[in-house]
Design an enzyme around this catalytic site. Sequence first.
Site, PDB file in Angstrom:
ATOM      1  N   TYR A  68       0.867  -1.178   0.000  1.00 43.97           N
ATOM      2  CA  TYR A  68       0.000   0.000   0.000  1.00 43.97           C
ATOM      3  C   TYR A  68       0.907   1.233   0.000  1.00 43.97           C
ATOM      4  CZ  TYR A  68      -3.701  -3.232   1.543  1.00 43.97           C
ATOM      5  OH  TYR A  68      -4.591  -4.267   1.656  1.00 43.97           O
ATOM      6  N   PHE A 218     -13.111  -5.485   1.825  1.00 44.43           N
ATOM      7  CA  PHE A 218     -14.241  -4.794   1.200  1.00 44.43           C
ATOM      8  C   PHE A 218     -15.533  -4.997   2.016  1.00 44.43           C
ATOM      9  CE2 PHE A 218     -12.173  -5.405  -3.279  1.00 44.43           C
ATOM     10  CZ  PHE A 218     -11.281  -4.382  -3.013  1.00 44.43           C
ATOM     11  N   PRO A 219     -15.475  -4.880   3.357  1.00 45.56           N
ATOM     12  CA  PRO A 219     -16.703  -5.097   4.155  1.00 45.56           C
ATOM     13  C   PRO A 219     -17.785  -4.070   3.845  1.00 45.56           C
ATOM     14  CG  PRO A 219     -14.994  -4.086   5.508  1.00 45.56           C
ATOM     15  CD  PRO A 219     -14.332  -4.474   4.206  1.00 45.56           C
ATOM     16  N   LEU A 220     -17.360  -2.901   3.336  1.00 47.14           N
ATOM     17  CA  LEU A 220     -18.325  -1.852   2.985  1.00 47.14           C
ATOM     18  C   LEU A 220     -18.478  -1.737   1.477  1.00 47.14           C
ATOM     19  CD1 LEU A 220     -17.066   0.857   5.532  1.00 47.14           C
ATOM     20  CD2 LEU A 220     -19.042  -0.670   5.771  1.00 47.14           C
ATOM     21  N   GLY A 221     -17.948  -2.715   0.760  1.00 44.72           N
ATOM     22  CA  GLY A 221     -18.024  -2.688  -0.701  1.00 44.72           C
ATOM     23  C   GLY A 221     -16.742  -2.228  -1.362  1.00 44.72           C
ATOM     24  N   GLY A 222     -15.762  -1.772  -0.573  1.00 47.75           N
ATOM     25  CA  GLY A 222     -14.460  -1.397  -1.121  1.00 47.75           C
ATOM     26  C   GLY A 222     -14.566  -0.224  -2.083  1.00 47.75           C
ATOM     27  N   PHE A 223     -14.026  -0.417  -3.291  1.00 47.59           N
ATOM     28  CA  PHE A 223     -13.995   0.683  -4.269  1.00 47.59           C
ATOM     29  C   PHE A 223     -15.405   1.009  -4.779  1.00 47.59           C
ATOM     30  CE2 PHE A 223      -9.721  -1.298  -4.636  1.00 47.59           C
ATOM     31  CZ  PHE A 223      -8.978  -0.213  -4.189  1.00 47.59           C
ATOM     32  N   THR A 224     -16.359   0.106  -4.564  1.00 42.60           N
ATOM     33  CA  THR A 224     -17.751   0.350  -4.966  1.00 42.60           C
ATOM     34  C   THR A 224     -18.621   0.254  -3.716  1.00 42.60           C
ATOM     35  OG1 THR A 224     -17.193  -0.891  -6.951  1.00 42.60           O
ATOM     36  CG2 THR A 224     -19.500  -0.305  -6.654  1.00 42.60           C
ATOM     37  N   PRO A 225     -18.755   1.361  -2.963  1.00 35.96           N
ATOM     38  CA  PRO A 225     -19.465   1.283  -1.677  1.00 35.96           C
ATOM     39  C   PRO A 225     -20.858   0.660  -1.808  1.00 35.96           C
ATOM     40  CG  PRO A 225     -18.426   3.428  -1.940  1.00 35.96           C
ATOM     41  CD  PRO A 225     -18.243   2.704  -3.241  1.00 35.96           C
TER      42      PRO A 225
HETATM   43  N1  NAP Z   1      -6.416  -8.939   1.139  1.00 38.67           N
HETATM   44  C1  NAP Z   1      -6.752  -8.131   0.164  1.00 38.67           C
HETATM   45  O1  NAP Z   1      -6.592  -8.451  -1.016  1.00 38.67           O
HETATM   46  C2  NAP Z   1      -7.354  -6.799   0.469  1.00 38.67           C
HETATM   47  C3  NAP Z   1      -7.944  -6.065  -0.562  1.00 38.67           C
HETATM   48  C4  NAP Z   1      -8.523  -4.854  -0.251  1.00 38.67           C
HETATM   49  C5  NAP Z   1      -8.514  -4.390   1.062  1.00 38.67           C
HETATM   50  N2  NAP Z   1      -7.914  -5.131   2.041  1.00 38.67           N
HETATM   51  C6  NAP Z   1      -7.935  -4.685   3.454  1.00 38.67           C
HETATM   52  O2  NAP Z   1      -9.280  -4.564   3.848  1.00 38.67           O
HETATM   53  C7  NAP Z   1      -9.500  -3.265   4.395  1.00 38.67           C
HETATM   54  C8  NAP Z   1     -10.923  -2.850   4.111  1.00 38.67           C
HETATM   55  O3  NAP Z   1     -11.144  -2.750   2.730  1.00 38.67           O
HETATM   56  P1  NAP Z   1     -11.285  -1.357   1.963  1.00 38.67           P
HETATM   57  O4  NAP Z   1     -10.755  -0.258   2.812  1.00 38.67           O
HETATM   58  O5  NAP Z   1     -10.726  -1.543   0.628  1.00 38.67           O
HETATM   59  O6  NAP Z   1     -12.831  -1.253   1.734  1.00 38.67           O
HETATM   60  P2  NAP Z   1     -14.085  -1.015   2.692  1.00 38.67           P
HETATM   61  O7  NAP Z   1     -13.681  -1.039   4.108  1.00 38.67           O
HETATM   62  O8  NAP Z   1     -15.149  -1.910   2.218  1.00 38.67           O
HETATM   63  O9  NAP Z   1     -14.534   0.458   2.254  1.00 38.67           O
HETATM   64  C9  NAP Z   1     -13.679   1.544   2.324  1.00 38.67           C
HETATM   65  C10 NAP Z   1     -14.408   2.697   1.610  1.00 38.67           C
HETATM   66  O10 NAP Z   1     -15.572   3.034   2.338  1.00 38.67           O
HETATM   67  C11 NAP Z   1     -15.495   4.388   2.761  1.00 38.67           C
HETATM   68  N3  NAP Z   1     -16.018   4.425   4.139  1.00 38.67           N
HETATM   69  C12 NAP Z   1     -15.492   3.875   5.236  1.00 38.67           C
HETATM   70  N4  NAP Z   1     -16.275   4.083   6.313  1.00 38.67           N
HETATM   71  C13 NAP Z   1     -17.323   4.789   5.871  1.00 38.67           C
HETATM   72  C14 NAP Z   1     -18.467   5.316   6.494  1.00 38.67           C
HETATM   73  N5  NAP Z   1     -18.686   5.153   7.807  1.00 38.67           N
HETATM   74  N6  NAP Z   1     -19.360   6.012   5.729  1.00 38.67           N
HETATM   75  C15 NAP Z   1     -19.162   6.199   4.413  1.00 38.67           C
HETATM   76  N7  NAP Z   1     -18.093   5.708   3.756  1.00 38.67           N
HETATM   77  C16 NAP Z   1     -17.178   5.016   4.487  1.00 38.67           C
HETATM   78  C17 NAP Z   1     -14.061   4.787   2.669  1.00 38.67           C
HETATM   79  O11 NAP Z   1     -13.922   6.151   2.344  1.00 38.67           O
HETATM   80  P3  NAP Z   1     -13.411   7.244   3.438  1.00 38.67           P
HETATM   81  O12 NAP Z   1     -11.916   7.129   3.450  1.00 38.67           O
HETATM   82  O13 NAP Z   1     -13.918   8.524   2.849  1.00 38.67           O
HETATM   83  O14 NAP Z   1     -14.051   6.903   4.723  1.00 38.67           O
HETATM   84  C18 NAP Z   1     -13.558   3.916   1.525  1.00 38.67           C
HETATM   85  O15 NAP Z   1     -13.842   4.552   0.291  1.00 38.67           O
HETATM   86  C19 NAP Z   1      -8.454  -2.386   3.710  1.00 38.67           C
HETATM   87  O16 NAP Z   1      -8.239  -1.187   4.393  1.00 38.67           O
HETATM   88  C20 NAP Z   1      -7.274  -3.326   3.663  1.00 38.67           C
HETATM   89  O17 NAP Z   1      -6.580  -3.290   4.903  1.00 38.67           O
HETATM   90  C21 NAP Z   1      -7.360  -6.326   1.755  1.00 38.67           C
END
Ligand code: NAP
Length: 299
Positions: A68, A218-225
């Site tokens: 990252y 991607f618990p919140l949908g990741g790049f596609t919320p």
């Molecule tokens: N093993 C793998 O291949 C892999 C791949 C992807 C990710 N990961 C790990 O998984 C973690 C979680 O995944 P992710 O961060 O990609 O996706 P996510 O947690 O599903 O979603 C993150 C997105 O949601 C937004 N968000 C977060 N909290 C919010 C809220 N309360 N209200 C509105 N929007 C909100 C964030 O924007 P803001 O910054 O504006 O809040 C960001 O755009 C990563 O941080 C990483 O450590 C692992």
Amino acid sequence: MSEMTEGTLGGRFTFPGTSLTVQRIGYGAMQLAGPGVWGPPKDPDGAIAVLREAVAAGVNHIDTSDFYGPHITNQIIRQALHPYPTELVIVTKLGARRPPDKSWQPAISPQDLTEGVHDNLRNLGLDALDIVNYRAMGAIHGPAEGSIAEQVTVLADLQRKGLIRHIGLSNVTAAQLAEAQSITDIVCVQNSYNLAQRHDDALIDDLARQGIPYVPFFPLGGFTPLQSSTLSDVAGRLGATPMQVALAWLLHRSPNILLIPGTSSVAHLRENLAAGQLTLSPQVLEDLDGIAATAEAPH
Ligand SMILES: NC(=O)c1ccc[n+]([C@@H]2O[C@H](COP(=O)([O-])OP(=O)(O)OC[C@H]3O[C@@H](n4cnc5c(N)ncnc54)[C@H](OP(=O)(O)O)[C@@H]3O)[C@@H](O)[C@H]2O)c1
């Protein structure tokens, strides 16, 4: 082993065969790098503030990777939190590299993996890594079958050398998990999963039987919320936000699910941590279960 306790971040869970116990709501650090998970964040002080606020609120599970940024997210973690609290568990992952064209390329040779461990140690300022996930590259939409024995064997060797304490897997199939478990103990699995993407339901239940945590990325949908009228309706009824309901649903889905929602915002962090206090009734859970069926139906 898990126990739900009111007032904590979703209760606690101990990684199997380890002395590492974490709150079920943790934090994923990927959003702390710049746009496209590349370069420094627009607001470096804000990134540090998010990490310090998380730890101050009781988060003791941070997910990261040296790819990252690359390197930058780990350097921010070090700057914000080093020397680390003893109860903090930092989980990192290996298996990719970021060339200057910003693409994601596999880095899976013994040399790549060994260098990756040293990059993580240096940038995080550690002598040993608590947990390293081997992240299989797979296909665009998820894991793809294929042996991961060579890579897991390299990590097991690095574990014997004392550089890695425990080994996990990411983006893997049930068959790859079984293969890895024939080589070494696996303490966690991190795959893509959320309210709308539930292809891992059977794997989650199998891991629960084994006492192994499942950590959805991607618990919140990741790049596609996540967006769903049902989710918004439920959130409105509960006086919560849709993202809080999505996280609470994961906590209710199975006691072995650990959360690592990613955010670059202190306000979103606070919102996400408060999801641990939401109780979802059987009727609400049934309504939310319908989202996956709709999301996965052919259009
Ligand atoms: N093993 C793998 O291949 C892999 C791949 C992807 C990710 N990961 C790990 O998984 C973690 C979680 O995944 P992710 O961060 O990609 O996706 P996510 O947690 O599903 O979603 C993150 C997105 O949601 C937004 N968000 C977060 N909290 C919010 C809220 N309360 N209200 C509105 N929007 C909100 C964030 O924007 P803001 O910054 O504006 O809040 C960001 O755009 C990563 O941080 C990483 O450590 C692992």
